[in-house]
Design a protein around this motif. Structure first.
Motif, PDB file in Angstrom:
ATOM      1  N   UNK A   1       0.815  -1.062  -0.034  1.00  0.00           N
ATOM      2  CA  UNK A   1      -0.041  -0.061  -0.123  1.00  0.00           C
ATOM      3  C   UNK A   1       0.913   1.453  -0.231  1.00  0.00           C
ATOM      4  N   UNK A   2       2.121   1.280   0.673  1.00  0.00           N
ATOM      5  CA  UNK A   2       2.942   2.433   0.693  1.00  0.00           C
ATOM      6  C   UNK A   2       3.118   2.965  -0.726  1.00  0.00           C
ATOM      7  N   UNK A   3       3.304   1.939  -1.922  1.00  0.00           N
ATOM      8  CA  UNK A   3       3.568   2.489  -3.108  1.00  0.00           C
ATOM      9  C   UNK A   3       2.369   2.577  -3.992  1.00  0.00           C
ATOM     10  N   UNK A   4       1.464   1.339  -3.811  1.00  0.00           N
ATOM     11  CA  UNK A   4       0.513   1.237  -4.902  1.00  0.00           C
ATOM     12  C   UNK A   4      -0.576   2.298  -4.740  1.00  0.00           C
ATOM     13  N   UNK A   5      -0.903   2.681  -3.458  1.00  0.00           N
ATOM     14  CA  UNK A   5      -2.112   3.352  -3.355  1.00  0.00           C
ATOM     15  C   UNK A   5      -1.715   5.040  -3.873  1.00  0.00           C
ATOM     16  N   UNK A   6      -0.697   5.466  -3.712  1.00  0.00           N
ATOM     17  CA  UNK A   6      -0.224   6.846  -3.989  1.00  0.00           C
ATOM     18  C   UNK A   6      -0.282   6.883  -5.719  1.00  0.00           C
ATOM     19  N   UNK A   7       0.132   5.626  -6.154  1.00  0.00           N
ATOM     20  CA  UNK A   7       0.398   5.639  -7.826  1.00  0.00           C
ATOM     21  C   UNK A   7      -0.987   5.398  -8.412  1.00  0.00           C
ATOM     22  N   UNK A   8      -1.679   4.535  -7.737  1.00  0.00           N
ATOM     23  CA  UNK A   8      -3.280   4.477  -8.435  1.00  0.00           C
ATOM     24  C   UNK A   8      -4.127   5.866  -8.317  1.00  0.00           C
ATOM     25  N   UNK A   9      -3.958   6.343  -7.135  1.00  0.00           N
ATOM     26  CA  UNK A   9      -4.543   7.587  -7.043  1.00  0.00           C
ATOM     27  C   UNK A   9      -4.268   8.762  -8.245  1.00  0.00           C
ATOM     28  N   UNK A  10      -3.033   8.744  -8.456  1.00  0.00           N
ATOM     29  CA  UNK A  10      -2.178   9.765  -9.145  1.00  0.00           C
ATOM     30  C   UNK A  10      -2.597   9.487 -10.674  1.00  0.00           C
ATOM     31  N   UNK A  11      -2.892   8.049 -11.086  1.00  0.00           N
ATOM     32  CA  UNK A  11      -3.510   7.899 -12.294  1.00  0.00           C
ATOM     33  C   UNK A  11      -4.891   7.834 -12.512  1.00  0.00           C
TER      34      UNK A  11
END
Length: 433
Positions: free
Chosen positions: A124-134
């Motif tokens: 979650x540390x990486x994926x949540x930010x990346x998914x929200x940004x996209x």
């Protein structure tokens, strides 16, 4: 005192002291102490010392702190970022696109962690930010992470399977092998749900990512090499007969240190932090197991488990009805207790019922872990929800709403497991003949 009255009194007393905030291990031992004082003239202190020593003096239990340390070391590496960048180009063409990174990433990390909360937090540390940004849906991004994070309890090396094996005297290696197919089944069900949701909600999906050439995708795939090395080293050594579960745990710690050193994150500070965190977690679990061992011994002296098994037997419940009743029982308890506490608290009462019903204890271990996985995403004490709350700042009940579809999928998986027991038993039967 009549056994029925004593049982109800002890259960009520346990929930009262748990509600007062007493440590779970102390609460279990206290209930066991009261049960012995009420029913026996034997010295409870001697029984306490003997039962706790016998429970903790277990070679299989040695694997527990090693696997926890391995997960804590990996938590402090760039493994989650490498996994996201390695998986994203290959999963971006599926309906649902990068949402599958949560599911597949959690499954892969589960194979080197063993902890649901650590899996959820690391990915979650990486994926949540990346998914929200996209521009992906917050509800589905959070839901897939919470649901898939629970796979860390099922895919070996699972900490809770080690706890179950210790509490019920079952083979750790056999339980590990039995957890593979059900864990992969959950992954497939979660991915199928994402695909269906994406096809039905095309307007809510962000535009597709630019397609990378095959050479670049292969280059990014190399970033998964460290985690593949870990999986082969830990799981492969067990399945290949080269190491026991405990010896494989030591291999895992060595490989985790190598991965951390290769990533440049291994220094005195991170190693000390991982060591302290793993020590605290291991001591907490050992303390709970010791308290549960004393309670189990006390329950044996009182005759409550035998009486309960006879009472269930007189009801004439089929295996299916018994499993349904136990599932509802665990789901309700899971709203108030964490998974490990839930397993060690109930084994002294549940195992005689399961044995009397003729249910395979290896299969039941996988089934109970699947039900405990549901408890990880049910308010108010869903550990994965607390992890996500710290990552997102969302209200825990809203997070519970986001994870509701995945809870229902796990209910369906439990139904499939009960209907087709070979989902869990075929692989260990084939590999460990």
């Amino acid at each position: 005192m009549e056994p029925t009255t004593l049982m109800l009194a002890l259960i009520g007393f346990l929930f009262v002291i748990l509600g007062l905030g007493v440590w779970i291990a102390v609460a279990l031992a206290t209930v066991g102490f009261v049960a012995i004082v009420v029913t026996l003239t034997l010295p409870p202190g001697a029984i306490l010392a003997t039962s706790m020593w016998q429970q903790l003096n277990s070679w299989d239990l040695t694997a527990l702190p090693m696997f926890i340390l391995m997960g804590d070391i990996l938590f402090r590496t760039r493994l989650s970022q490498d996994m996201f960048e390695g998986l994203a180009p290959w999963l971006a063409r599926l309906p649902g696109r990068l949402l599958h990174v949560n599911v597949v990433g959690c499954t892969i990390f589960a194979a080197v962690s063993g902890s649901s909360a650590a899996t959820c937090a690391t990915i979650g540390r990486i994926s949540l930010g990346e998914l929200k940004k996209r521009g992906y849906s917050d509800a589905l991004a959070i839901g897939t992470l919470a649901g898939s994070g629970t796979i860390g309890l099922m895919i070996p090396p699972s900490i809770i399977l080690i706890v179950y094996a210790t509490a019920t005297e079952q083979s750790v290696a056999r339980l590990f092998i039995a957890g593979i197919v059900p864990g992969l089944m959950l992954t497939a069900l979660f991915m199928a749900y994402v695909i269906v949701w994406a096809l039905l909600n095309r307007h809510r999906m962000p535009p597709p990512e630019p397609k990378l050439p095959l050479r670049e995708r292969i280059a990014k795939l190399r970033r998964l090499a460290p985690v593949v090395l870990l999986i082969v080293g830990v799981i492969g050594s067990i399945y290949g007969g080269l190491a026991s579960a405990t010896e494989a745990a030591a291999v895992g710690v060595f490989l985790a240190l190598a991965v951390s050193w290769r990533a440049g994150t291994l220094d005195r500070e991170t190693f000390s932090a991982a060591l302290i965190a793993a020590t605290k977690t291991s001591c907490m679990i050992a303390f709970i197991l010791a308290g549960a061992a004393f309670l189990t011994t006390a329950m044996g002296f009182t005759g409550i488990p035998r009486m309960l098994a006879e009472w269930i037997g007189t009801m004439g419940l089929s295996q299916g009805m018994l499993l349904l009743a136990l599932t509802l029982f665990f789901i309700v308890l899971g709203c108030f207790l964490d998974g490990i506490s839930l397993v060690v608290l109930t084994t002294s009462i549940i195992m005689p019922l399961v044995g009397a019903a003729g249910i395979d204890l290896i299969w039941f271990g996988i089934f109970i872990v699947l039900v405990v996985e549901m408890a990880q995403i049910t308010p108010p004490v869903g550990f994965n929800l607390y992890v996500l709350q710290s990552l997102t700042g969302r209200d825990i009940f809203r997070l519970g709403w986001y994870t509701a579809p995945f809870f229902l999928i796990m209910c369906f998986a439990a139904f499939l497991l009960a209907l087709f027991p070979d989902i869990a038993l075929w692989l260990p039967r084939t590999m460990l003949q």
